[in-house]
Design a protein around this motif. Structure first.
Motif, mmCIF file in Angstrom:
data_model
loop_
_atom_site.group_PDB
_atom_site.id
_atom_site.type_symbol
_atom_site.label_atom_id
_atom_site.label_comp_id
_atom_site.label_asym_id
_atom_site.label_seq_id
_atom_site.Cartn_x
_atom_site.Cartn_y
_atom_site.Cartn_z
ATOM 1 N N LEU B 51 11.666 2.559 2.625
ATOM 2 C CA LEU B 51 10.690 2.607 1.756
ATOM 3 C C LEU B 51 10.638 4.215 1.046
ATOM 4 N N SER B 52 10.370 4.411 -0.283
ATOM 5 C CA SER B 52 10.361 5.813 -0.581
ATOM 6 C C SER B 52 9.493 5.774 -1.788
ATOM 7 N N ILE B 53 8.330 6.152 -1.371
ATOM 8 C CA ILE B 53 6.977 6.212 -2.370
ATOM 9 C C ILE B 53 6.672 7.790 -2.358
ATOM 10 N N SER B 54 6.466 8.111 -3.815
ATOM 11 C CA SER B 54 6.147 9.516 -3.896
ATOM 12 C C SER B 54 4.378 9.377 -4.110
ATOM 13 N N TYR B 55 4.000 10.326 -3.716
ATOM 14 C CA TYR B 55 2.490 10.709 -3.701
ATOM 15 C C TYR B 55 2.433 12.121 -3.819
ATOM 16 N N GLU B 71 0.220 18.754 7.854
ATOM 17 C CA GLU B 71 1.448 18.879 8.406
ATOM 18 C C GLU B 71 1.670 17.128 8.814
ATOM 19 N N LYS B 72 0.442 16.548 9.211
ATOM 20 C CA LYS B 72 0.374 15.118 9.512
ATOM 21 C C LYS B 72 0.622 14.332 8.156
ATOM 22 N N LEU B 73 -0.099 14.718 7.031
ATOM 23 C CA LEU B 73 0.088 14.136 5.768
ATOM 24 C C LEU B 73 1.654 14.214 5.256
ATOM 25 N N PHE B 79 6.781 8.173 2.801
ATOM 26 C CA PHE B 79 6.243 8.472 1.569
ATOM 27 C C PHE B 79 6.587 10.091 1.226
ATOM 28 N N ASP B 80 6.766 10.524 0.369
ATOM 29 C CA ASP B 80 7.435 11.528 -0.032
ATOM 30 C C ASP B 80 6.270 12.486 -0.847
ATOM 31 N N ARG B 81 5.752 13.598 -0.261
ATOM 32 C CA ARG B 81 4.788 14.270 -1.113
ATOM 33 C C ARG B 81 5.225 15.048 -2.038
ATOM 34 N N VAL B 82 4.513 14.919 -3.318
ATOM 35 C CA VAL B 82 5.114 15.796 -4.513
ATOM 36 C C VAL B 82 3.986 17.011 -4.637
ATOM 37 N N PRO B 83 4.523 18.346 -4.422
ATOM 38 C CA PRO B 83 3.677 19.386 -4.532
ATOM 39 C C PRO B 83 2.864 19.470 -6.009
ATOM 40 N N LEU B 84 1.750 19.927 -5.990
ATOM 41 C CA LEU B 84 0.921 20.164 -7.417
ATOM 42 C C LEU B 84 0.908 21.724 -7.769
ATOM 43 N N PRO B 141 0.124 -4.261 -3.272
ATOM 44 C CA PRO B 141 -0.847 -4.218 -2.262
ATOM 45 C C PRO B 141 -0.526 -3.695 -0.803
ATOM 46 N N TYR B 142 0.680 -4.172 -0.465
ATOM 47 C CA TYR B 142 1.082 -3.999 0.967
ATOM 48 C C TYR B 142 1.406 -2.385 1.209
ATOM 49 N N ILE B 143 2.067 -1.777 -0.071
ATOM 50 C CA ILE B 143 2.211 -0.524 0.089
ATOM 51 C C ILE B 143 0.945 0.406 0.236
ATOM 52 N N GLN B 144 -0.116 -0.193 -0.502
ATOM 53 C CA GLN B 144 -1.111 0.583 -0.582
ATOM 54 C C GLN B 144 -1.968 0.414 1.140
ATOM 55 N N GLN B 145 -1.753 -0.765 1.622
ATOM 56 C CA GLN B 145 -2.088 -0.944 2.976
ATOM 57 C C GLN B 145 -1.529 -0.016 3.828
ATOM 58 N N ILE B 146 -0.104 -0.133 3.631
ATOM 59 C CA ILE B 146 0.576 1.023 4.683
ATOM 60 C C ILE B 146 0.090 2.448 4.355
ATOM 61 N N PHE B 147 -0.190 2.958 3.298
ATOM 62 C CA PHE B 147 -0.441 4.047 3.144
ATOM 63 C C PHE B 147 -1.787 4.400 3.519
ATOM 64 N N THR B 148 -2.740 3.624 3.294
ATOM 65 C CA THR B 148 -4.205 3.757 3.627
ATOM 66 C C THR B 148 -4.459 3.673 5.278
ATOM 67 N N ALA B 149 -3.655 2.992 5.872
ATOM 68 C CA ALA B 149 -3.520 3.017 7.333
ATOM 69 C C ALA B 149 -3.080 4.360 7.885
ATOM 70 N N SER B 150 -1.847 4.813 7.306
ATOM 71 C CA SER B 150 -1.412 5.913 7.660
ATOM 72 C C SER B 150 -2.442 6.991 7.646
ATOM 73 N N LEU B 151 -3.043 7.046 6.502
ATOM 74 C CA LEU B 151 -4.017 8.120 6.021
ATOM 75 C C LEU B 151 -5.249 8.070 6.725
ATOM 76 N N SER B 152 -5.670 6.937 7.006
ATOM 77 C CA SER B 152 -6.835 6.794 7.972
ATOM 78 C C SER B 152 -6.498 7.332 9.433
ATOM 79 N N ALA B 153 -5.416 6.922 9.779
ATOM 80 C CA ALA B 153 -5.167 7.395 11.130
ATOM 81 C C ALA B 153 -5.109 8.948 10.918
#
Lengths: 314, 408
Positions: B51-55, B71-73, B79-84, B141-153
Motif C-alpha cells: 500500500l502506498s497512499i499519501s496524506y 513520530e507515530k503519525l 501511508f506516506d506523509r507529505v509536508p505542508l 472505503p477499506y483504505i479509509q478504514q485502515i487509516f482511521t484505525a491507525s489514526l485512532s490508535a
C-alpha cells in the motif's frame, strides 16, 4: 489410344446441373492435343476428371484401356499438371520450389538431381534459381510453373492456358519448349484461348461447348473439311468497324478484329471488285489481302457462336 | 509418406522464415502487450501487498503537537506523509487533495487537546471530534478504514498520556510508562495466503503473472490469422491442387501445417516467459515466478497450441477469401480474448461474466497457465483444461479435415 472417355458425364449441385454431357474424347499417345472451348464450356472440369482431381458422375475414363480409378496412382506418377494459376510458393526461391515439389514427388538421389536439371533446362531457368519467385517477371513465373509440372519427367503433360499474361518472347519460348517436349514423346494436352497458338502448336484438337464435344480431329483435317474459304482484308488503321458500315451488304461479312474484315466466299475477286472503290480511299490503307482456308478461330466461332459467355461452369 | 510429410513441414518452416515480418508480429505483439499491461496494471495487482497512499497533516492548534504523536503519525504503514508549507490553511489542503498532491489530510483543530481529553456522561457520539479527516473521492472505503484505525490508535495513546500522566506530580513517575504507551494500538496479527499445494512456497499474484500467460494464450490463438491466410492463398494459387495431383492426401497437408505452427507456439511460450523473467523486472515490474511443474507447463502449452491451430484450420476451410480469414480470425480472437479474461482479468469481472468466460477456449488456456504460474499447482491441476483444449482442437481439426477433404 492413351486417354479415352466414353459417355462421360459430370453433374454439380442440387438440382443437378450437367457440366459435361456424354463426352466422348480420344487423345492418342504422343499427340499434342488442343482442348478448346469458350468460358464455362467444361474444359477445366474435363481436365480435372482426366487428372483424377474431380470424380465423374457417370461414363468411363480409360487410360491405355484401363479405368482411371484403377490406375490413378500410376497415372499421377507419370502425369505432369501445369495449372492456369501460378501454383508455386512466391516466398520461396525457384530452387526451393523445385526442391520442395521434388520431395513431394518422392524423388531421391541421382533421379532427383536429374529430374530437377531436366525441368530447369527445359524451361531455361538456370540463371534464376536463387531468386524468390515473387521477384520473377510474369514470364519467369510461368516458366517455373511449367518446370514444376515437368519434375517427374511426365509421359503426359496437362497444360491449362500456360501462356496467359506473358510477353511474345516468353510465349514463343514456351511454345517451342512444348513442341520440343512433344517431339521427345511427351503427350501434351493443352488448353488455350489463343486460337492461332493452338492452330500452330497442336496436331489434334477438340472443341467443347456447353459440356459437349462439338468436334474433334486432326487440325488439318478439321480445317480442310469444316473450314470454309475466306477473304481477309487487313488495314493498317483500326478501320474495320467504320468501313463495314460503308460497304454493300455481303453475306458472311464479319469484323474479325478492329484491323481485319473477313468475307466467307468462294469467289474472292467478285468481292474485291465490289469494294475496291472504298478500299482505295486514302484513309483505308490496306496492309494486306489474303485468301484461303478459314482459321481455327473462325471455325471455333462458327461452332460456338460469337456471343460472350459470362458463366464459367467449372 | 513420411518423406512427403517432412517435405511439407520443411517447406512451411522455410515459408515462415522467409516471411520474417509476419513471424515477428507473432512475437512482438504479445511481448508489447506483456510489457505494457504488466507496467500499467502493476498497482492494480499489487495493491493488497504494497500500500502506498499519501496524506498530509494540518495543525491548527495553538500549541505544537507532541513529538511522540508526530513520530507515530509518520510511521503509519503504507501511508506516506507529505509536508505542508507553514502558512497552510484548510482550503489550501482541500485544494491539494483535488489537485492530487495527496489523497488524505488530517486537520488538527485549534482546541485539539481539550477535544481529545474531554469526556461526557452521555453517549459516545456526543464527544467532539478530536481531529477531522479529509479524503479524495478516489480513496476506497477499506483504505479509509485502515487509516482511521491507525489514526485512532495513535490518538488514543496520546489521550491516555494526557489524561493520566499529566495529572501526576511534576517529578513523580508517570502512571502509564512511556514504553507501555508506545505499545498501545500495536497488535500483531499473522496473515498467510493459502494455496492449493501446501508444500509449495507461497507466491502472491502480480501483474506479470497475470499478463504473461494471458497474452501468451492470445498470441497462440493469433496464429489463426497467418495460418488461415497462407492456407487460402495456397488454395487460390492452386498449389494445394497441385499437391493433390502429386498424390498428397488432405490429412497430410493439414498435419504439415499443424506441426510448424505448433513449434511457433512453443517458441512463443519460451520467449514470453523469458520476457516475464528478464525484461519486465528491468522496467520496474515484478519478475515472473517459474511454475513448479514443468510437465504441467508442457501439457497446457501443447493443448493450447492444438486448440489454436485446430481453430485456425477450421477458419481456413470455412472462409472463401483472405479478407474473410483476416477479419473473422481477428474478430473471433478478440471476442475470445475479451470473454476469456485476457484483456480484463477474470477476477475483477462480475460473477455472471466470470461464468461466461468458460465459453472461451482462451479462458481454459489461461486458467491452466494461472494454475501453474499463480497457484504453483502440480501438473494434475491442469488436466481438466488440457482435456477441454485438446477436445476443442480435435473437434475443430475434424471439421477442417472434413471440409478440406470435400473441397480438395
Amino acid at each position: 489410344m492413351l486417354y479415352q472417355t466414353i459417355d462421360l458425364c459430370k453433374e454439380y449441385g442440387k438440382p443437378p446441373l450437367a457440366v459435361l454431357n456424354q463426352v466422348n474424347l480420344n487423345i492418342p499417345k504422343g499427340s499434342l492435343f488442343g482442348l478448346l472451348g469458350p468460358n464455362g464450356a467444361g474444359k477445366t472440369t474435363l481436365l480435372s476428371i482426366l487428372t483424377g482431381i474431380t470424380p465423374k458422375t457417370s461414363g468411363q475414363v480409360l487410360v491405355n484401356g484401363v479405368e482411371l480409378e484403377a490406375c490413378i496412382e500410376e497415372v499421377r506418377a507419370t502425369t505432369g499438371v501445369v495449372p492456369q494459376d501460378l501454383a508455386l510458393y512466391p516466398m520461396l526461391t525457384a530452387q526451393d520450389n523445385l526442391n520442395f515439389f521434388a520431395d513431394v514427388l518422392g524423388l531421391k538421389g541421382a533421379k532427383r538431381t536429374q529430374n530437377i536439371d531436366y525441368a530447369v533446362t527445359t524451361t531455361a531457368l538456370n540463371h534464376h534459381l536463387n531468386k524468390k519467385a515473387q521477384d520473377f517477371s510474369g514470364g519467369l513465373k510461368r516458366r517455373l510453373n511449367i518446370a514444376i509440372g515437368l519434375l517427374n519427367q511426365p509421359a503426359v503433360l496437362f497444360l491449362d492456358e500456360p501462356t496467359v499474361g506473358i510477353d511474345p518472347q516468353t510465349r514463343r519460348f514456351i511454345l517451342e519448349s512444348i513442341k520440343s517436349l512433344n517431339r521427345e514423346g511427351v503427350t501434351i494436352i493443352y488448353t488455350s484461348h489463343y486460337m492461332d497458338e493452338v492452330q500452330n502448336l497442336c496436331n489434334r484438337v477438340a472443341i467443347i461447348d456447353r459440356g459437349t464435344i462439338l468436334i474433334q480431329d486432326e487440325i488439318n483435317q478439321l480445317l480442310r473439311h469444316q473450314g470454309k474459304n475466306e477473304l481477309r482484308i487487313h488495314f493498317s488503321a483500326q478501320n474495320a468497324e467504320k468501313l463495314v458500315r460503308q460497304l454493300p451488304a455481303f453475306p458472311h461479312l464479319t469484323v474479325a478484329d478492329s484491323h481485319t474484315l473477313t468475307v466467307e466466299t468462294s469467289n474472292p475477286f467478285t468481292v474485291i471488285q465490289a469494294i475496291s472503290e472504298k478500299l482505295s480511299a486514302p484513309e483505308n490503307e490496306v496492309e494486306y489481302i489474303a485468301y484461303g482456308q478459314q482459321s481455327l478461330e473462325a471455325l471455333f466461332l462458327s461452332l460456338t457462336g460469337s456471343d460472350t459467355r459470362d458463366n464459367d461452369a467449372r | 509418406m513420411p518423406g512427403k510429410f517432412i517435405a511439407l513441414v520443411k517447406k512451411e518452416f522455410i515459408v515462415l522464415a522467409k516471411d520474417w515480418h509476419g513471424l515477428m508480429v507473432l512475437f512482438l505483439m504479445p511481448a508489447a502487450f506483456i510489457l505494457i499491461m504488466s507496467m500499467a496494471m502493476e498497482n492494480a495487482f499489487g495493491e493488497h501487498k504494497r500500500l502506498s497512499i499519501s496524506y498530509t497533516l494540518l495543525n491548527q492548534s495553538n500549541t505544537p503537537l507532541p513529538a511522540a504523536l508526530l513520530e507515530k503519525l509518520n510511521t503509519i504503514p503504507g501511508f506516506d506523509r507529505v509536508p505542508l508549507p507553514n502558512d497552510s490553511t484548510r482550503e489550501r489542503v482541500s485544494r491539494g487533495i483535488i489537485e492530487g498532491d495527496y489523497q488524505l489530510a488530517i486537520i488538527i483543530p485549534n482546541d485539539f487537546r481539550q477535544r481529545l481529553i474531554s469526556t461526557t456522561q452521555g453517549a459516545e457520539t456526543a464527544l467532539p471530534p478530536a481531529a477531522e479527516l479529509l479524503l479524495a473521492p478516489t480513496v476506497k472505503p477499506y483504505i479509509q478504514q485502515i487509516f482511521t484505525a491507525s489514526l485512532s490508535a495513535i490518538l488514543i495513546r496520546q489521550k491516555i498520556d494526557w489524561m493520566l500522566n499529566e495529572r501526576t506530580a511534576p517529578n513523580a513517575a508517570p502512571i502509564v510508562p512511556q514504553s507501555t504507551l508506545d505499545q498501545l494500538g500495536q497488535l500483531n496479527l499473522g496473515a498467510t495466503y493459502i494455496y492449493s499445494e501446501a508444500d509449495v512456497a507461497p507466491s502472491t499474484p502480480n501483474a506479470v503473472q497475470q499478463n504473461v500467460p494471458a497474452w501468451l494464450v492470445f498470441a497462440m490463438f493469433f496464429v489463426a490469422i497467418p495460418l488461415s491466410t497462407v492456407f487460402l492463398i495456397e488454395k487460390q494459387q492452386g498449389t494445394l491442387l497441385r499437391l493433390r495431383v502429386m498424390n498428397i492426401e488432405a490429412p497430410t497437408i493439414l498435419l504439415g501445417k499443424l506441426v510448424p505452427y505448433f513449434c511457433v507456439n512453443q517458441i512463443q511460450m519460451v520467449v514470453m516467459i523469458a520476457i516475464g523473467i528478464l525484461i519486465v523486472p528491468l522496467l520496474g515490474g515484478q519478475n515472473l515466478s517459474l511454475p513448479h511443474s514443468m510437465l504441467g507447463l508442457i501439457l497446457i502449452s501443447s493443448a493450447c497450441s492444438i486448440a489454436a491451430i485446430g481453430f485456425a484450420l477450421m477458419v481456413a476451410t470455412m472462409v472463401r477469401t483472405t479478407m474473410q480469414a483476416t477479419t473473422i480470425g481477428g474478430v473471433v480472437n478478440i471476442i475470445f480474448g475479451a470473454l476469456g479474461g485476457i484483456m480484463v482479468p477474470k477476477f475483477i469481472m462480475p460473477e455472471t461474466m466470470q461464468t461466461l468466460t468458460y465459453i472461451s477456449p482462451m479462458s481454459w488456456g489461461l486458467e491452466g497457465f494461472l494454475d501453474l504460474f499463480l497457484r504453483q499447482s502440480g501438473w494434475e491441476a491442469v488436466l481438466p483444461e488440457v482435456l477441454y483444449l485438446s477436445t476443442f482442437g480435435l473437434f475443430c481439426t475434424t471439421i477442417a479435415a472434413y471440409r478440406f477433404n470435400k473441397a480438395y
